[in-house]
Design an enzyme around this catalytic site. Structure first.
Site, PDB file in Angstrom:
ATOM      1  N   GLY A   9     -63.302 -57.769 130.380  1.00 30.08           N
ATOM      2  CA  GLY A   9     -63.635 -58.949 131.174  1.00 30.08           C
ATOM      3  C   GLY A   9     -63.984 -58.560 132.596  1.00 30.08           C
ATOM      4  CB  ALA A  10     -63.659 -60.420 135.782  1.00 27.82           C
ATOM      5  N   GLY A  12     -61.418 -55.478 133.644  1.00 24.01           N
ATOM      6  CA  GLY A  12     -61.596 -54.369 132.725  1.00 24.01           C
ATOM      7  C   GLY A  12     -63.040 -53.902 132.653  1.00 24.01           C
ATOM      8  CE  LYS A 208     -53.047 -59.913 142.371  1.00 20.41           C
ATOM      9  NZ  LYS A 208     -53.969 -59.249 141.430  1.00 20.41           N
ATOM     10  CB  SER A 277     -57.674 -65.866 138.053  1.00 16.45           C
ATOM     11  OG  SER A 277     -56.267 -65.960 138.211  1.00 16.45           O
ATOM     12  CD  GLU A 289     -53.722 -64.670 133.262  1.00 11.66           C
ATOM     13  OE1 GLU A 289     -53.363 -63.595 132.752  1.00 11.66           O
ATOM     14  OE2 GLU A 289     -54.436 -64.734 134.277  1.00 11.66           O
TER      15      GLU A 289
END
Length: 331
Positions: A9-10, A12, A208, A277, A289
């Site tokens: 994806g973005a 990876g 984070k 995200s 998520e």
């Protein structure tokens, strides 16, 4: 070195493209439209060379069969946390006894407690590894943690657009240095990433998370960009209250945070009118998520004996929103 990316994806996709363009042979586990596009056209990277956008094509070996790819030396897992459970049942053929697994995802990972001392070493959070499948499939002793500080997107299958930043923090779950950490850091640097080898990756993960555990779900609920969220004094104070609860949890677990919520808000404000995200997932009608970003923190509060009324409210509101819109499991 045999390198494989799981989750093209973005994030990876950006790692895969940069490593391949740096001359490293790269494998990738992919499926559907992404697999088809990469096999047909290669993995396309869009980035900037000064004021000019440039388009480069990276050649990688993509497959939907872990058996066909076989055991890897470095396995970079960059899927959404909502896909981890299904990944755990399929990636076994990619992992040999000496495979290093680099975990590059949002939220609290399944290996998180491995480096927090004997008291917490065998702790498993239901919110991120309900039945222990992740721990069995990807043992913490083979994991390197990675915290991602960059922005990228996948505007269409097989095309990755690098937006900003290139910082990756990598580290051993138990802390300290190692040959495999040095090797992974050097490899990522060769792909043009700004890599920091951390002596305490769990704290970097926690820092984070502390910054994005509130802004992500609030953006999902409201559709607001980061600047508008911080400009609302009531919302900002709600975020600060949740962050103070999370800071108390971290303190109890040996993960002290040296800044105040207001100081963290000032850092976030520098990002301007950014989209999170989770906001992007809502608009694309993808699962959110929530468990990795908020559910895990609630569970950790229970373990540490720290009350979390504000975090509970944030989790409950976002969970209900997710269920109503088909973005979070009903049970």
């Amino acid at each position: 070195m045999k390198i494989c990316i799981v989750g093209l994806g973005a994030v990876g996709g950006l790692v895969a493209a940069r490593l391949a363009l740096a001359g490293h042979p790269v494998n990738a586990l992919a499926r559907g439209a992404t697999l088809e596009a990469v096999r047909r056209d290669g993995l396309v990277l869009l980035d900037r060379d000064g004021e000019r956008e440039r388009r480069r094509v990276a050649t990688i070996q993509a497959s939907d069969s872990p058996q066909a790819l076989g055991p890897q030396d470095l396995l970079i897992v960059a899927v959404k946390t909502t896909a981890l459970a299904s990944i755990a049942t399929t990636i076994g053929p990619l992992i040999g006894p000496s495979t290093t697994i680099l975990s590059a995802m949002n939220g609290v990972p399944w290996w998180f407690f491995h480096g927090l001392g004997e008291r917490w070493r065998d702790t498993r959070l239901v919110a991120c590894d309900a039945d222990g499948a992740l721990t069995r499939a990807m043992p913490a002793r083979q994991v390197l943690g990675c915290v991602v500080h960059l922005s990228s997107a996948m505007p269409e299958p097989g095309v990755v657009a690098h937006k900003a930043g290139a910082r990756l923090i990598v580290g051993e779950p138990g802390g300290g240095d190692s040959a495999r950490l040095s090797e992974a850091a050097a490899l990522l640097r060769s792909g043009g990433f700004d890599v920091e080898a951390s002596p305490h990756i769990a704290l970097d993960v926690w820092l984070k998370l502390w910054g994005n555990m509130t802004v992500n779900p609030i953006s999902a609920l409201t559709g607001a960009t980061g600047d508008r969220i911080l400009d609302d004094e009531l919302v900002r104070e709600f975020m600060s209250a949740a962050m103070r609860e999370a800071a108390a949890i971290g303190e109890a677990l040996g993960l002290p945070i040296a800044m105040s919520p207001d100081e963290r808000h000032a850092v976030t404000r520098k990002l301007g009118a950014f989209r999170t995200s989770m906001q992007n997932d809502v608009e694309a009608h993808r699962p959110i998520e929530l468990d990795a970003l908020v559910g895990t923190v609630r569970e950790m509060g229970g373990l540490a004996g720290v009350p979390t009324p504000t975090i509970d409210a944030l989790f409950g509101l976002t969970r209900l929103f997710g269920r109503v819109h088909g973005l979070y499991p009903q049970t």
